[in-house]
Design a protein around this motif. Structure first.
Motif, PDB file in Angstrom:
ATOM      1  N   THR A  39     -19.264 -21.337  -8.979  1.00 43.12           N
ATOM      2  CA  THR A  39     -20.658 -20.920  -9.143  1.00 43.12           C
ATOM      3  C   THR A  39     -20.824 -19.753 -10.113  1.00 43.12           C
ATOM      4  OG1 THR A  39     -20.449 -19.515  -7.161  1.00 43.12           O
ATOM      5  CG2 THR A  39     -21.346 -21.739  -6.854  1.00 43.12           C
ATOM      6  N   GLY A  40     -19.738 -19.033 -10.402  1.00 48.06           N
ATOM      7  CA  GLY A  40     -19.850 -17.887 -11.303  1.00 48.06           C
ATOM      8  C   GLY A  40     -19.302 -18.116 -12.693  1.00 48.06           C
TER       9      GLY A  40
ATOM     10  N   HIS B  74     -21.514  -9.794  -5.638  1.00 48.25           N
ATOM     11  CA  HIS B  74     -20.981 -11.141  -5.829  1.00 48.25           C
ATOM     12  C   HIS B  74     -19.498 -11.097  -6.196  1.00 48.25           C
ATOM     13  CE1 HIS B  74     -25.329 -11.837  -6.320  1.00 48.25           C
ATOM     14  NE2 HIS B  74     -25.081 -13.055  -5.883  1.00 48.25           N
TER      15      HIS B  74
ATOM     16  N   ASN C 210     -20.350 -19.605 -15.402  1.00 49.29           N
ATOM     17  CA  ASN C 210     -21.248 -19.437 -16.550  1.00 49.29           C
ATOM     18  C   ASN C 210     -22.080 -18.168 -16.472  1.00 49.29           C
ATOM     19  OD1 ASN C 210     -20.457 -21.963 -17.711  1.00 49.29           O
ATOM     20  ND2 ASN C 210     -21.811 -23.036 -16.268  1.00 49.29           N
ATOM     21  N   GLU C 211     -21.710 -17.256 -15.573  1.00 49.04           N
ATOM     22  CA  GLU C 211     -22.462 -16.014 -15.402  1.00 49.04           C
ATOM     23  C   GLU C 211     -22.153 -15.038 -16.533  1.00 49.04           C
ATOM     24  OE1 GLU C 211     -25.350 -13.905 -13.617  1.00 49.04           O
ATOM     25  OE2 GLU C 211     -24.546 -15.730 -12.678  1.00 49.04           O
TER      26      GLU C 211
ATOM     27  N   SER D 275     -24.262 -17.195  -4.048  1.00 51.12           N
ATOM     28  CA  SER D 275     -24.227 -17.138  -5.514  1.00 51.12           C
ATOM     29  C   SER D 275     -25.620 -17.081  -6.123  1.00 51.12           C
ATOM     30  CB  SER D 275     -23.472 -18.350  -6.064  1.00 51.12           C
ATOM     31  OG  SER D 275     -24.183 -19.552  -5.789  1.00 51.12           O
ATOM     32  N   ASP D 276     -26.644 -17.459  -5.324  1.00 46.40           N
ATOM     33  CA  ASP D 276     -28.010 -17.516  -5.853  1.00 46.40           C
ATOM     34  C   ASP D 276     -28.898 -16.365  -5.397  1.00 46.40           C
ATOM     35  OD1 ASP D 276     -27.652 -19.852  -7.316  1.00 46.40           O
ATOM     36  OD2 ASP D 276     -28.098 -21.141  -5.600  1.00 46.40           O
TER      37      ASP D 276
ATOM     38  N   PHE E  72     -16.791 -15.522 -10.118  1.00 42.96           N
ATOM     39  CA  PHE E  72     -17.032 -14.271  -9.406  1.00 42.96           C
ATOM     40  C   PHE E  72     -15.760 -13.694  -8.785  1.00 42.96           C
ATOM     41  CE2 PHE E  72     -21.498 -16.009  -8.868  1.00 42.96           C
ATOM     42  CZ  PHE E  72     -22.075 -15.097  -9.740  1.00 42.96           C
TER      43      PHE E  72
ATOM     44  N   LEU F 265     -24.462  -8.012 -10.003  1.00 42.81           N
ATOM     45  CA  LEU F 265     -23.177  -8.710 -10.007  1.00 42.81           C
ATOM     46  C   LEU F 265     -22.142  -8.067  -9.086  1.00 42.81           C
ATOM     47  CD1 LEU F 265     -22.667  -9.511 -13.813  1.00 42.81           C
ATOM     48  CD2 LEU F 265     -23.445 -11.060 -12.010  1.00 42.81           C
TER      49      LEU F 265
END
Length: 276
Positions: free
Chosen positions: A210-211, A60, A213-214, A111-112, A224, A57
């Motif tokens: 994109t972050g 990111h 739900n991380e 993000s991936d 992020f 993480l």
């Protein structure tokens, strides 16, 4: 920023460190048109490491937060360069849509991928650009003018995509690209400050989405992007951005190139070291 159990002393030291990084970020944004991410990303990476944020993480969050801090810094830097008549608005109208499209694509890809992959991309690209600026002749040009369609669009997509993946404002790639095409470096630096804004806004929004739900994000994060870190970075960067812009219009061009190369080289070496 990262835990709820920090002592007041730790919080103060953390804010002071980020504020210092903000000074360097703002100054470089004005001086080199790089948006300051070249300082912020490594600084944030080390802070996140110190607070045991999961390795996958760290990069990111460092990249996303850097892009968030670049937004206000680029605005101030852009205004300072615009007052001196350095920004090529006609060029920006041609490049902006394609750079923004590249940013969105690069942010989604970033993000991936693994954090170590992002770190390697940052280190390699910084080293390539630093080598060109340090070793390459200032009067060497690939062509006597900026390319037209479709090369122009491909270059813009590349600049936007890689800059978003590195968390930088685009000057690290756009300035060398323009100077290789016989474009004056001072005008390139000024125009790059606007390119930084074009990269930072969609890049920040994409890293947030994109972050969201991380799992395992540090306290104060929106996707992020760590909002607390942005708030610590921005005030000092806003103060130093106009100073950097003023210096950019007084330094000899060869000195400007060497400054750019030096910062990129140090950053690249530090990121390579972090991978070992």
């Amino acid at each position: 920023m990262l835990q709820t159990t920090l002592s007041l002393g730790e919080i103060g030291a953390l804010i002071g460190l980020l504020a210092l990084a903000g000074c360097g970020s703002g100054f470089l944004a004005g001086l080199l048109g790089v948006g300051g991410g070249i300082v912020v990303v490594p600084a944030l990476f080390q802070v996140l490491t110190a607070f045991d944020v999961p390795l996958d993480l760290r990069m990111h969050i460092a990249v996303g937060t850097s892009l968030g801090s670049i937004v206000p810094t680029s605005i101030i830097s852009l205004r300072a360069h615009h007052k001196r008549g350095g920004v090529d608005w006609q060029l920006l109208r041609q490049w902006a849509p394609w750079i923004a499209l590249g940013v969105i694509g690069g942010s989604v890809i970033a993000s991936d991928v693994r954090g170590s992959t992002l770190t390697l991309i940052f280190a390699v690209m910084s080293l390539i650009v630093a080598s060109y600026l340090a070793i390459g002749r200032a009067d060497y040009h690939l062509t006597d003018k900026l390319p037209g369609t479709p090369i122009k669009q491909l270059i813009c997509l590349f600049i936007g995509g890689v800059s978003a993946m590195m968390g930088i404002g685009g000057g690290s790639l756009s300035v060398p690209t323009m100077t290789l095409c016989s474009y004056p470096i001072r005008r390139a630096v000024a125009t790059a400050s606007a390119i930084g804004l074009i990269i930072a806004v969609p890049g920040t929004l994409t890293f947030i989405v994109t972050g969201l739900n991380e799992a395992g994000l540090p306290f104060g994060s929106l996707g992020f992007v760590n909002i607390i870190a942005v708030l610590a970075l921005v005030p000092s960067s806003l103060i130093f951005a106009p100073i950097g812009a003023k210096v950019a219009h007084t330094l000899p061009q060869i000195v400007l190139r060497r400054c750019f190369a030096g910062f990129l080289l140090l950053t690249s070496l530090r990121m390579f070291y972090s991978l070992l």
